[in-house]
Design a protein around this motif. Structure first.
Motif, PDB file in Angstrom:
ATOM      1  N   GLU A 164     -14.854 -11.750 -49.082  1.00  0.00           N
ATOM      2  CA  GLU A 164     -14.802 -10.527 -49.876  1.00  0.00           C
ATOM      3  C   GLU A 164     -13.488  -9.832 -49.571  1.00  0.00           C
ATOM      4  OE1 GLU A 164     -18.143  -8.159 -48.834  1.00  0.00           O
ATOM      5  OE2 GLU A 164     -19.598  -9.744 -49.175  1.00  0.00           O
ATOM      6  N   ALA A 165     -13.061  -8.967 -50.486  1.00  0.00           N
ATOM      7  CA  ALA A 165     -11.865  -8.187 -50.226  1.00  0.00           C
ATOM      8  C   ALA A 165     -12.141  -7.239 -49.070  1.00  0.00           C
ATOM      9  CB  ALA A 165     -11.480  -7.398 -51.473  1.00  0.00           C
ATOM     10  N   CYS A 166     -11.139  -7.066 -48.213  1.00  0.00           N
ATOM     11  CA  CYS A 166     -11.293  -6.132 -47.105  1.00  0.00           C
ATOM     12  C   CYS A 166     -11.474  -4.728 -47.668  1.00  0.00           C
ATOM     13  CB  CYS A 166     -10.076  -6.172 -46.195  1.00  0.00           C
ATOM     14  SG  CYS A 166     -10.028  -7.628 -45.127  1.00  0.00           S
ATOM     15  N   ALA A 167     -12.513  -4.070 -47.209  1.00  0.00           N
ATOM     16  CA  ALA A 167     -12.817  -2.728 -47.699  1.00  0.00           C
ATOM     17  C   ALA A 167     -12.798  -1.780 -46.518  1.00  0.00           C
ATOM     18  CB  ALA A 167     -14.178  -2.727 -48.399  1.00  0.00           C
ATOM     19  N   GLY A 168     -13.359  -0.616 -46.716  1.00  0.00           N
ATOM     20  CA  GLY A 168     -13.431   0.360 -45.637  1.00  0.00           C
ATOM     21  C   GLY A 168     -12.459   1.495 -45.850  1.00  0.00           C
ATOM     22  N   ARG A 169     -12.960   2.716 -45.617  1.00  0.00           N
ATOM     23  CA  ARG A 169     -12.147   3.919 -45.797  1.00  0.00           C
ATOM     24  C   ARG A 169     -11.607   4.380 -44.447  1.00  0.00           C
ATOM     25  NH1 ARG A 169     -16.336   7.908 -47.350  1.00  0.00           N
ATOM     26  NH2 ARG A 169     -17.526   6.650 -45.853  1.00  0.00           N
ATOM     27  N   ASP A 170     -10.469   5.043 -44.482  1.00  0.00           N
ATOM     28  CA  ASP A 170      -9.928   5.666 -43.282  1.00  0.00           C
ATOM     29  C   ASP A 170     -10.645   6.997 -43.096  1.00  0.00           C
ATOM     30  OD1 ASP A 170      -8.507   7.001 -41.310  1.00  0.00           O
ATOM     31  OD2 ASP A 170      -6.553   6.352 -42.041  1.00  0.00           O
ATOM     32  N   LEU A 171     -11.610   7.027 -42.198  1.00  0.00           N
ATOM     33  CA  LEU A 171     -12.435   8.220 -42.014  1.00  0.00           C
ATOM     34  C   LEU A 171     -11.635   9.405 -41.518  1.00  0.00           C
ATOM     35  CD1 LEU A 171     -15.572   6.540 -40.403  1.00  0.00           C
ATOM     36  CD2 LEU A 171     -15.311   7.342 -42.764  1.00  0.00           C
ATOM     37  N   MET A 172     -10.691   9.170 -40.639  1.00  0.00           N
ATOM     38  CA  MET A 172      -9.886  10.279 -40.130  1.00  0.00           C
ATOM     39  C   MET A 172      -9.100  10.950 -41.258  1.00  0.00           C
ATOM     40  SD  MET A 172     -10.345  10.746 -36.841  1.00  0.00           S
ATOM     41  CE  MET A 172      -8.856  11.549 -36.237  1.00  0.00           C
ATOM     42  N   ALA A 173      -8.562  10.139 -42.162  1.00  0.00           N
ATOM     43  CA  ALA A 173      -7.819  10.709 -43.293  1.00  0.00           C
ATOM     44  C   ALA A 173      -8.742  11.523 -44.187  1.00  0.00           C
ATOM     45  CB  ALA A 173      -7.146   9.588 -44.091  1.00  0.00           C
ATOM     46  N   GLU A 174      -9.961  11.030 -44.420  1.00  0.00           N
ATOM     47  CA  GLU A 174     -10.914  11.771 -45.245  1.00  0.00           C
ATOM     48  C   GLU A 174     -11.352  13.059 -44.574  1.00  0.00           C
ATOM     49  OE1 GLU A 174     -14.227   9.645 -46.713  1.00  0.00           O
ATOM     50  OE2 GLU A 174     -13.018   8.207 -47.861  1.00  0.00           O
ATOM     51  N   TRP A 175     -11.600  12.985 -43.281  1.00  0.00           N
ATOM     52  CA  TRP A 175     -12.075  14.169 -42.563  1.00  0.00           C
ATOM     53  C   TRP A 175     -11.025  15.273 -42.529  1.00  0.00           C
ATOM     54  CZ3 TRP A 175     -14.194  11.024 -37.807  1.00  0.00           C
ATOM     55  CH2 TRP A 175     -15.386  10.392 -38.187  1.00  0.00           C
ATOM     56  N   ARG A 176      -9.762  14.913 -42.582  1.00  0.00           N
ATOM     57  CA  ARG A 176      -8.720  15.952 -42.552  1.00  0.00           C
ATOM     58  C   ARG A 176      -8.868  16.904 -43.733  1.00  0.00           C
ATOM     59  NH1 ARG A 176      -5.390  14.948 -38.464  1.00  0.00           N
ATOM     60  NH2 ARG A 176      -5.214  12.787 -37.745  1.00  0.00           N
ATOM     61  N   SER A 177      -9.432  16.400 -44.832  1.00  0.00           N
ATOM     62  CA  SER A 177      -9.685  17.257 -45.995  1.00  0.00           C
ATOM     63  C   SER A 177     -11.100  17.808 -46.009  1.00  0.00           C
ATOM     64  CB  SER A 177      -9.433  16.469 -47.287  1.00  0.00           C
ATOM     65  OG  SER A 177      -8.100  16.041 -47.375  1.00  0.00           O
ATOM     66  N   SER A 178     -12.078  16.939 -45.700  1.00  0.00           N
ATOM     67  CA  SER A 178     -13.479  17.328 -45.859  1.00  0.00           C
ATOM     68  C   SER A 178     -14.095  17.970 -44.618  1.00  0.00           C
ATOM     69  CB  SER A 178     -14.321  16.105 -46.239  1.00  0.00           C
ATOM     70  OG  SER A 178     -14.309  15.147 -45.188  1.00  0.00           O
ATOM     71  N   ASP A 179     -13.580  17.624 -43.450  1.00  0.00           N
ATOM     72  CA  ASP A 179     -14.196  18.130 -42.219  1.00  0.00           C
ATOM     73  C   ASP A 179     -13.134  18.249 -41.124  1.00  0.00           C
ATOM     74  OD1 ASP A 179     -15.875  18.886 -40.203  1.00  0.00           O
ATOM     75  OD2 ASP A 179     -17.209  17.141 -40.324  1.00  0.00           O
ATOM     76  N   PRO A 180     -12.202  19.195 -41.286  1.00  0.00           N
ATOM     77  CA  PRO A 180     -11.133  19.331 -40.285  1.00  0.00           C
ATOM     78  C   PRO A 180     -11.649  19.623 -38.881  1.00  0.00           C
ATOM     79  CG  PRO A 180     -11.145  21.184 -41.824  1.00  0.00           C
ATOM     80  CD  PRO A 180     -12.052  20.158 -42.393  1.00  0.00           C
ATOM     81  N   ALA A 181     -12.840  20.222 -38.781  1.00  0.00           N
ATOM     82  CA  ALA A 181     -13.407  20.492 -37.458  1.00  0.00           C
ATOM     83  C   ALA A 181     -13.712  19.186 -36.725  1.00  0.00           C
ATOM     84  CB  ALA A 181     -14.667  21.335 -37.585  1.00  0.00           C
TER      85      ALA A 181
ATOM     86  N   PRO B 112     -13.900   8.471 -29.453  1.00  0.00           N
ATOM     87  CA  PRO B 112     -14.307   9.753 -30.041  1.00  0.00           C
ATOM     88  C   PRO B 112     -14.529   9.669 -31.548  1.00  0.00           C
ATOM     89  CG  PRO B 112     -12.553  10.118 -28.467  1.00  0.00           C
ATOM     90  CD  PRO B 112     -12.683   8.622 -28.623  1.00  0.00           C
ATOM     91  N   MET B 113     -13.680   8.898 -32.254  1.00  0.00           N
ATOM     92  CA  MET B 113     -13.855   8.727 -33.700  1.00  0.00           C
ATOM     93  C   MET B 113     -15.174   8.049 -34.002  1.00  0.00           C
ATOM     94  SD  MET B 113     -13.832   6.060 -36.134  1.00  0.00           S
ATOM     95  CE  MET B 113     -12.859   4.757 -35.359  1.00  0.00           C
ATOM     96  N   MET B 114     -15.527   7.038 -33.215  1.00  0.00           N
ATOM     97  CA  MET B 114     -16.753   6.300 -33.483  1.00  0.00           C
ATOM     98  C   MET B 114     -17.983   7.166 -33.232  1.00  0.00           C
ATOM     99  SD  MET B 114     -15.689   2.556 -32.019  1.00  0.00           S
ATOM    100  CE  MET B 114     -17.011   1.670 -32.800  1.00  0.00           C
ATOM    101  N   LYS B 115     -17.918   8.006 -32.219  1.00  0.00           N
ATOM    102  CA  LYS B 115     -19.024   8.925 -31.980  1.00  0.00           C
ATOM    103  C   LYS B 115     -19.172   9.891 -33.155  1.00  0.00           C
ATOM    104  CE  LYS B 115     -17.618  10.268 -27.867  1.00  0.00           C
ATOM    105  NZ  LYS B 115     -17.621  11.021 -26.590  1.00  0.00           N
ATOM    106  N   ALA B 116     -18.040  10.387 -33.659  1.00  0.00           N
ATOM    107  CA  ALA B 116     -18.084  11.307 -34.794  1.00  0.00           C
ATOM    108  C   ALA B 116     -18.627  10.612 -36.036  1.00  0.00           C
ATOM    109  CB  ALA B 116     -16.686  11.867 -35.066  1.00  0.00           C
ATOM    110  N   ALA B 117     -18.246   9.342 -36.237  1.00  0.00           N
ATOM    111  CA  ALA B 117     -18.735   8.591 -37.390  1.00  0.00           C
ATOM    112  C   ALA B 117     -20.236   8.378 -37.301  1.00  0.00           C
ATOM    113  CB  ALA B 117     -18.007   7.252 -37.490  1.00  0.00           C
ATOM    114  N   ALA B 118     -20.725   8.067 -36.109  1.00  0.00           N
ATOM    115  CA  ALA B 118     -22.164   7.865 -35.926  1.00  0.00           C
ATOM    116  C   ALA B 118     -22.922   9.158 -36.190  1.00  0.00           C
ATOM    117  CB  ALA B 118     -22.439   7.357 -34.519  1.00  0.00           C
ATOM    118  N   LYS B 119     -22.395  10.262 -35.706  1.00  0.00           N
ATOM    119  CA  LYS B 119     -23.060  11.547 -35.916  1.00  0.00           C
ATOM    120  C   LYS B 119     -23.078  11.907 -37.402  1.00  0.00           C
ATOM    121  CE  LYS B 119     -23.138  16.383 -34.464  1.00  0.00           C
ATOM    122  NZ  LYS B 119     -22.515  17.420 -33.603  1.00  0.00           N
TER     123      LYS B 119
END
Length: 339
Positions: A29-46, A264-271
């Motif tokens: 399959e084509a490699c997928a997946g979003r950059d969560l840190m980039a998304e969070w900078r807009s949606s969840d800066p905290a 820390p990113m993985m913990k935030a993603a799980a939460k």
């Protein structure tokens, strides 16, 4: 530093070089997946601020390429790796290719990555490390509801539970932890970074040394309770595409040298995915990362004493008070980030 239950499954193959050669490819399959840190900078800066704050407190959390020096001996080099075939990872940071070419000795986590038959033989000779006790199956450790959910999730990945029922849960994880595109590349023979470096070392006539055996790596996983591995497998499979997002984000952080941000990113993603802070993985981090850091540091010190070494191990072994960088400094080496 504790971690969420998402960690064991996603990190499993990334933390064990020899396990990266085990498994079969799923349909490409084509490699997928979003950059969560980039998304969070807009949606969840905290969330980003929390990740960055935790990462800033981790010693040696920036950089994947380090110079190792001690008076009177030639300099050596340490490269943190990801055990994946992603071209961005294979590229290596500036100066690493030159340091590798000049080295007389190459050190990797395990030289058994070059011999899949030897790895398979080690597994067959130690079935207690990979298989449940005779007469036991995964169903014996699950409720009926958990068994149905696990079977359904595995079937979506082309892996019926009935075919895997005697495998230990962490071994099943090694088949499903990575995106399909990564498994497909490996199935076609693509070498992940550590394997490529080992292959090139042998090709170029360099001395190749491994710091661990496959049995030691398998034992590290087997030391943790089966209940823990089952929980990690079930909960992480249920996260669906979040795994691909985490892997994509981890790769971006790696390429940028932000290793301290990975956990820390993985913990935030799980939460974000579960709504819960899960701290069950402290034992996993201790046994699978920290304990192995000390083994690697002890075994590599006499090799480094001769100088002119290129050492490549998983990047998550580098940062922290008990990471390889700090442990080598305690052994009297000067260790300096080059990127």
């Amino acid at each position: 530093m504790k971690a969420a239950c998402l960690l064991p499954l996603v990190l499993l193959v990334c933390l064990f070089a020899t396990l990266a050669v085990i498994g079969s490819a799923r349909a490409e399959e084509a490699c997928a997946g979003r950059d969560l840190m980039a998304e969070w900078r807009s949606s969840d800066p905290a969330a980003v601020a929390a990740v960055e704050k935790e990462a800033a407190a981790i010693p040696n959390g920036k950089g994947i390429f380090w110079k190792i020096e001690k008076p009177g001996i030639p300099a050596s080099y340490l490269l943190g790796t990801m055990h994946v075939t992603d071209p961005r990872v294979l590229k290596m940071p500036d100066g690493a290719a030159e340091a590798f070419a000049a080295a007389a000795t190459v050190v990797v986590e395990s030289d058994e990555i070059l011999d899949q038959q030897k790895a398979a033989a080690a597994m067959l000779a130690n079935p207690h490390l990979t298989m449940l006790p005779q007469g036991k199956s995964i169903a014996d450790y699950l409720t009926d509801d958990e068994e149905k959910k696990l079977d359904a999730e595995l079937k979506t990945r082309g892996l019926p539970l009935a075919l895997l029922s005697r495998m230990k849960p962490w071994l099943i994880s090694s088949y499903v932890a990575l995106p399909a595109c990564e498994l497909a590349r490996k199935g076609k023979g693509a070498a992940f970074l550590d394997m490529k470096l080992a292959q090139d070392a042998v090709r170029d006539g360099k001395q190749l040394k491994g710091l661990e055996t496959l049995v030691e790596q398998l034992s590290a996983m087997d030391d943790l309770p089966i209940e823990f591995h089952l929980k990690a497998l079930i909960e992480t499979l249920a996260l669906g595409n979040t795994i691909e997002d985490v892997m994509a984000t981890m790769t971006t952080l790696y390429v940028n040298g932000e290793i301290g941000m990975v956990l820390p990113m993985m913990k935030a993603a799980a939460k974000a995915a579960t709504g819960k802070d899960d701290t069950d993985s402290a034992d996993f981090e201790q046994r699978v990362i920290i304990d192995r850091n000390h083994v690697m540091a002890t075994r590599t010190a006499p090799i480094l004493a001769a100088g002119n070494v290129f050492m490549a191990v998983g990047a998550l072994h580098l940062p922290g008070d008990e990471g390889l960088v700090e442990l080598l400094r305690k052994d009297g080496f000067t260790v300096t980030a080059l990127n």
